[in-house]
Design a protein around this motif. Structure first.
Motif, PDB file in Angstrom:
ATOM      1  N   GLU A 218       0.833  -1.209   0.000  1.00  0.00           N
ATOM      2  CA  GLU A 218       0.000   0.000   0.000  1.00  0.00           C
ATOM      3  C   GLU A 218       0.870   1.263   0.000  1.00  0.00           C
ATOM      4  O   GLU A 218       0.613   2.207  -0.753  1.00  0.00           O
ATOM      5  CB  GLU A 218      -0.931   0.011   1.215  1.00  0.00           C
ATOM      6  CG  GLU A 218      -1.968  -1.099   1.230  1.00  0.00           C
ATOM      7  CD  GLU A 218      -1.392  -2.442   1.650  1.00  0.00           C
ATOM      8  OE1 GLU A 218      -0.236  -2.493   2.136  1.00  0.00           O
ATOM      9  OE2 GLU A 218      -2.098  -3.460   1.470  1.00  0.00           O
ATOM     10  N   ALA A 219       1.906   1.281   0.833  1.00  0.00           N
ATOM     11  CA  ALA A 219       2.788   2.453   0.887  1.00  0.00           C
ATOM     12  C   ALA A 219       3.577   2.597  -0.414  1.00  0.00           C
ATOM     13  O   ALA A 219       3.797   3.715  -0.887  1.00  0.00           O
ATOM     14  CB  ALA A 219       3.736   2.344   2.077  1.00  0.00           C
ATOM     15  N   ALA A 220       3.988   1.473  -0.998  1.00  0.00           N
ATOM     16  CA  ALA A 220       4.742   1.524  -2.257  1.00  0.00           C
ATOM     17  C   ALA A 220       3.905   2.144  -3.365  1.00  0.00           C
ATOM     18  O   ALA A 220       4.429   2.879  -4.211  1.00  0.00           O
ATOM     19  CB  ALA A 220       5.192   0.118  -2.658  1.00  0.00           C
ATOM     20  N   ALA A 221       2.605   1.857  -3.368  1.00  0.00           N
ATOM     21  CA  ALA A 221       1.728   2.397  -4.403  1.00  0.00           C
ATOM     22  C   ALA A 221       1.611   3.913  -4.315  1.00  0.00           C
ATOM     23  O   ALA A 221       1.326   4.585  -5.311  1.00  0.00           O
ATOM     24  CB  ALA A 221       0.338   1.759  -4.297  1.00  0.00           C
TER      25      ALA A 221
ATOM     26  N   THR B 294       4.579  10.441   3.021  1.00  0.00           N
ATOM     27  CA  THR B 294       5.747   9.888   3.696  1.00  0.00           C
ATOM     28  C   THR B 294       5.312   8.950   4.806  1.00  0.00           C
ATOM     29  O   THR B 294       4.253   9.134   5.412  1.00  0.00           O
ATOM     30  CB  THR B 294       6.634  11.009   4.290  1.00  0.00           C
ATOM     31  OG1 THR B 294       7.769  10.410   4.939  1.00  0.00           O
ATOM     32  CG2 THR B 294       5.875  11.868   5.287  1.00  0.00           C
ATOM     33  N   THR B 295       6.120   7.928   5.044  1.00  0.00           N
ATOM     34  CA  THR B 295       5.886   7.013   6.157  1.00  0.00           C
ATOM     35  C   THR B 295       6.815   7.329   7.327  1.00  0.00           C
ATOM     36  O   THR B 295       6.793   6.636   8.336  1.00  0.00           O
ATOM     37  CB  THR B 295       6.120   5.555   5.707  1.00  0.00           C
ATOM     38  OG1 THR B 295       7.463   5.426   5.205  1.00  0.00           O
ATOM     39  CG2 THR B 295       5.141   5.154   4.608  1.00  0.00           C
TER      40      THR B 295
ATOM     41  N   LEU C 116      10.337   4.950 -12.724  1.00  0.00           N
ATOM     42  CA  LEU C 116      10.852   4.713 -11.380  1.00  0.00           C
ATOM     43  C   LEU C 116       9.827   3.865 -10.640  1.00  0.00           C
ATOM     44  O   LEU C 116       8.636   4.193 -10.631  1.00  0.00           O
ATOM     45  CB  LEU C 116      11.099   6.024 -10.634  1.00  0.00           C
ATOM     46  CG  LEU C 116      11.783   5.910  -9.267  1.00  0.00           C
ATOM     47  CD1 LEU C 116      12.533   7.193  -8.942  1.00  0.00           C
ATOM     48  CD2 LEU C 116      10.789   5.631  -8.131  1.00  0.00           C
ATOM     49  N   SER C 117      10.283   2.791 -10.029  1.00  0.00           N
ATOM     50  CA  SER C 117       9.378   1.925  -9.268  1.00  0.00           C
ATOM     51  C   SER C 117       9.969   1.642  -7.894  1.00  0.00           C
ATOM     52  O   SER C 117      11.186   1.550  -7.730  1.00  0.00           O
ATOM     53  CB  SER C 117       9.119   0.617 -10.020  1.00  0.00           C
ATOM     54  OG  SER C 117      10.335  -0.068 -10.274  1.00  0.00           O
ATOM     55  N   ILE C 118       9.073   1.520  -6.917  1.00  0.00           N
ATOM     56  CA  ILE C 118       9.446   1.246  -5.524  1.00  0.00           C
ATOM     57  C   ILE C 118       8.667   0.024  -5.062  1.00  0.00           C
ATOM     58  O   ILE C 118       7.469  -0.109  -5.361  1.00  0.00           O
ATOM     59  CB  ILE C 118       9.099   2.426  -4.602  1.00  0.00           C
ATOM     60  CG1 ILE C 118       9.673   3.737  -5.139  1.00  0.00           C
ATOM     61  CG2 ILE C 118       9.590   2.166  -3.169  1.00  0.00           C
ATOM     62  CD1 ILE C 118      11.157   3.863  -5.037  1.00  0.00           C
ATOM     63  N   GLY C 119       9.311  -0.849  -4.327  1.00  0.00           N
ATOM     64  CA  GLY C 119       8.597  -2.009  -3.820  1.00  0.00           C
ATOM     65  C   GLY C 119       9.425  -2.789  -2.822  1.00  0.00           C
ATOM     66  O   GLY C 119      10.614  -2.494  -2.599  1.00  0.00           O
ATOM     67  N   PRO C 120       8.820  -3.814  -2.215  1.00  0.00           N
ATOM     68  CA  PRO C 120       9.563  -4.669  -1.279  1.00  0.00           C
ATOM     69  C   PRO C 120      10.688  -5.397  -2.013  1.00  0.00           C
ATOM     70  O   PRO C 120      10.556  -5.763  -3.175  1.00  0.00           O
ATOM     71  CB  PRO C 120       8.501  -5.659  -0.781  1.00  0.00           C
ATOM     72  CG  PRO C 120       7.185  -5.022  -1.089  1.00  0.00           C
ATOM     73  CD  PRO C 120       7.399  -4.206  -2.323  1.00  0.00           C
TER      74      PRO C 120
ATOM     75  N   GLY D 136      13.773  -9.045   2.167  1.00  0.00           N
ATOM     76  CA  GLY D 136      13.605  -7.967   3.133  1.00  0.00           C
ATOM     77  C   GLY D 136      14.131  -6.644   2.635  1.00  0.00           C
ATOM     78  O   GLY D 136      14.936  -6.579   1.708  1.00  0.00           O
ATOM     79  N   GLY D 137      13.650  -5.579   3.242  1.00  0.00           N
ATOM     80  CA  GLY D 137      14.066  -4.250   2.834  1.00  0.00           C
ATOM     81  C   GLY D 137      13.250  -3.725   1.668  1.00  0.00           C
ATOM     82  O   GLY D 137      12.187  -4.252   1.324  1.00  0.00           O
ATOM     83  N   THR D 138      13.772  -2.682   1.048  1.00  0.00           N
ATOM     84  CA  THR D 138      13.070  -1.996  -0.045  1.00  0.00           C
ATOM     85  C   THR D 138      13.967  -1.937  -1.273  1.00  0.00           C
ATOM     86  O   THR D 138      15.193  -1.855  -1.151  1.00  0.00           O
ATOM     87  CB  THR D 138      12.679  -0.575   0.382  1.00  0.00           C
ATOM     88  OG1 THR D 138      11.848  -0.651   1.540  1.00  0.00           O
ATOM     89  CG2 THR D 138      11.931   0.163  -0.723  1.00  0.00           C
ATOM     90  N   ARG D 139      13.344  -1.969  -2.438  1.00  0.00           N
ATOM     91  CA  ARG D 139      14.069  -1.909  -3.708  1.00  0.00           C
ATOM     92  C   ARG D 139      13.512  -0.760  -4.540  1.00  0.00           C
ATOM     93  O   ARG D 139      12.304  -0.667  -4.761  1.00  0.00           O
ATOM     94  CB  ARG D 139      13.907  -3.220  -4.479  1.00  0.00           C
ATOM     95  CG  ARG D 139      14.597  -3.268  -5.852  1.00  0.00           C
ATOM     96  CD  ARG D 139      14.389  -4.658  -6.444  1.00  0.00           C
ATOM     97  NE  ARG D 139      15.109  -4.842  -7.702  1.00  0.00           N
ATOM     98  CZ  ARG D 139      14.592  -4.620  -8.898  1.00  0.00           C
ATOM     99  NH1 ARG D 139      13.330  -4.183  -9.006  1.00  0.00           N
ATOM    100  NH2 ARG D 139      15.296  -4.828  -9.985  1.00  0.00           N
TER     101      ARG D 139
END
Length: 270
Positions: free
Chosen positions: A207-210, A218-219, A244-248, A252-255
């Motif tokens: 949800e936050a990545a979207a 911001t989280t 640009l893409s953000i995701g798990p 673990g962690g973020t990519r």
């Protein structure tokens, strides 16, 4: 009787076909409306960022001028002090970098195209890393680079692309606890360059990545972030015809991933 049955079934088939066509038309209209709404939302976000950038540029101009003036005075008064001279030169270089980035942001906010040149992806990454190394040292977070020795040149506005990578690196650094680790990699194929930043922090939810690239989202705890870093990076990448893409991250962690086209042959390079 036979002809009546033919008419009956034929009429039913026509009604089903008509309903199917009406449904397709409704779905097509809904899709067009959705796309238009997304375009409007993006235009609103860009306008908000443009207004914000212009306000920041106006407010930063005066103190930045004072910093440059003091650094020039230091440079003139310490000709025999090599360390002080290097420090003053570094201040002037970074002040010039800030001025360049602000000008590019304003141009982008006004709808102007980026100033593209052919650049070495490794040099772009190393310049971005040099700008944030002290933040990683302060946070006690490790930073590993995995950049091939040779890669195709990338078509980019170097100052803006460096800033997009800086934003991803700072986000990754802030996501890690002391002793954490961030990895910056670059890869290429026949069409594009991929810049990847991964961290071993707590990760990001779907949800936050979207929503991660929305302005002001911001989280982070209140007062710890503006919610503009990823939004700005996204607009920079889009201005380069990239994504640009953000995701798990797996394990673990973020990519975070930036993909932009490689350079066409010819033209200036840096």
């Amino acid at each position: 009787v036979a002809s009546g049955l033919v008419l009956l079934f034929g009429g039913a088939a026509l009604r089903r076909q008509r309903k199917g066509l009406e449904l397709q038309r409704e779905l097509a209209v809904a899709e067009v409306q959705r796309e238009r709404n997304e375009e409007l939302l993006r235009a609103e976000r860009v306008a908000t960022m443009g207004t914000f950038a212009m306000g920041i540029a106006h407010e930063v101009a005066t103190p930045l001028g004072v910093i440059v003036g003091r650094a020039e005075q230091m440079l003139g008064r310490t000709p025999d002090d090599a360390r002080a001279t290097r420090n003053a030169q570094t201040i002037l270089q970074q002040a010039d970098r800030i001025q360049q980035i602000i000008r590019r942001f304003l141009d982008m906010a006004r709808g102007g195209p980026p100033s593209l040149e052919r650049a070495d992806p490794a040099r772009v990454v190393r310049s971005a890393v040099a700008a944030v190394e002290h933040r990683f040292a302060e946070a006690e977070v490790g930073l590993k680079l995995d950049i091939p020795a040779t890669m195709p040149l990338v078509q980019c506005d170097r100052a803006l692309l460096e800033q997009a990578i800086v934003n991803l690196l700072l986000n990754a650094c802030e996501a890690c606890s002391p002793g954490g680790r961030v990895e910056m990699t670059a890869r290429s194929d026949a069409e594009q360059i991929a810049f990847v930043v991964t961290d071993d922090g707590p990760g990001i939810s779907t949800e936050a990545a979207a929503r991660a690239t929305e302005p002001f989202f911001t989280t982070k705890p209140q007062g710890s972030g503006t919610g503009l870093g990823l939004a700005i990076a996204t607009e920079i990448v889009k201005s380069h015809r990239g994504d640009l893409s953000i995701g798990p991250n797996q394990g673990g962690g973020t990519r975070a991933l930036i993909e932009i086209p490689i350079a066409i042959s010819g033209g200036p390079s840096a």
